[in-house]
Every structure is written in C-alpha cells, then in structure tokens.
Design a protein around this motif. Structure first.
Motif, short mmCIF file in Angstrom:
data_model
loop_
_atom_site.label_atom_id
_atom_site.label_comp_id
_atom_site.label_asym_id
_atom_site.label_seq_id
_atom_site.Cartn_x
_atom_site.Cartn_y
_atom_site.Cartn_z
N VAL A 239 38.79 38.43 41.37
CA VAL A 239 38.35 38.00 40.05
C VAL A 239 36.84 38.21 39.98
N VAL B 178 47.21 40.07 42.06
CA VAL B 178 45.77 39.90 41.87
C VAL B 178 45.07 39.89 43.22
N ILE C 96 39.94 40.80 35.98
CA ILE C 96 40.98 40.47 36.95
C ILE C 96 41.42 41.80 37.55
N LEU D 9 43.48 44.56 35.44
CA LEU D 9 44.84 44.16 35.07
C LEU D 9 44.95 43.70 33.62
N GLY E 58 43.46 44.14 40.62
CA GLY E 58 44.60 44.12 41.53
C GLY E 58 45.51 45.28 41.29
#
Length: 141
Positions: free
Chosen positions: A64, A61, A136, A7, A138
C-alpha cells in the motif's frame, strides 16, 4: 511473485468515511486515484477516517502506498480485508510518518475482494486526513 501492478481500476468501487464540507467535487474520493499531484481527498473532522475498496475480481495485495499532506497524516493505520461475502478480518497495522512523501507499506500476502484502510490518530487537531495518492499494489487473480 509477479511484479506488483496497481489494483484500483475503473471498476473498483470505493467509499470514504467523510469529505470535508461534503465538497466531493473539490475533495472527493476520486482524487485518491487520479494520479494528480494537485488534487486530494480531504476528510472531515473525526477520530477515525477510512477508505473502503471493492475490487471487480480477487486480488493479492502486496503493498500500500500513501501520500499524505504533512500535518494531516495518520499516526497509525489499519488494514482489513476479506472475500466478497465474508466479514472483514484484520490484516495488519502500519505507522506512517507525518510528511508529504509517498510512503510504502508492505502487506502480508493475502487474497481478497475488498480492502478497508483505516486512518487513526491524525496529526491534525481536529482529526482530518488529507491524502493525495492512495495506491494498492499487487496481483490480479
């Protein structure tokens, strides 16, 4: 759910709590996202360090990923997020291992424009954090 994608992009605005000796050329925040194994973000001393990300569009998200340098890891991390004009709300905690491996932490399904990752309880005596990769993952909405 679609396959998670990175992301952080060139339009993502990032800020960090500190940089060792203010040497942004060698230890700056850009090193978190450059996918280079030999560069890193190295924080200065302090009890708590953080990375703040503002995405160019809303994102969801799901994960991580963090690669610390062993000996300069965080024993506890906190994720906070929110929409552009709203204040940050806690998403959850994560508990990294003190090693050099790329570690993955699932994130409860949340839509946000900004994400703050806080690193507490460093394994370094002085509270420094060293991170080679921060990803990150998502969905872009």
């Amino acid at each position: 759910m679609a396959t998670p994608v990175p992301l952080v992009c060139s339009q993502t605005v990032s800020r960090v709590s500190s940089v060792l000796n203010r040497d942004v050329k060698q230890f700056g925040k850009k090193n978190l996202f450059d996918e280079q194994d030999e560069t890193c973000w190295n924080s200065d001393q302090g009890s708590s360090q953080w990375v703040m990300l503002e995405f160019p569009q809303p994102v969801r998200v799901s994960q991580v990923q963090i690669q610390f340098q062993g000996g300069f890891a965080s024993r506890q991390g906190r994720l906070e997020g929110g929409r552009k004009s709203e204040s940050l709300e806690k998403i959850g905690d994560f508990y990294p291992q003190d090693n050099n491996s790329l570690q993955s932490f699932p994130v409860a399904d949340v839509t946000l424009d900004k994400l703050k990752v806080t690193f507490e309880n460093s394994t370094d005596f002085f509270g420094r954090i060293i991170i080679y990769h921060l990803r990150i993952l998502g969905e872009k909405l």
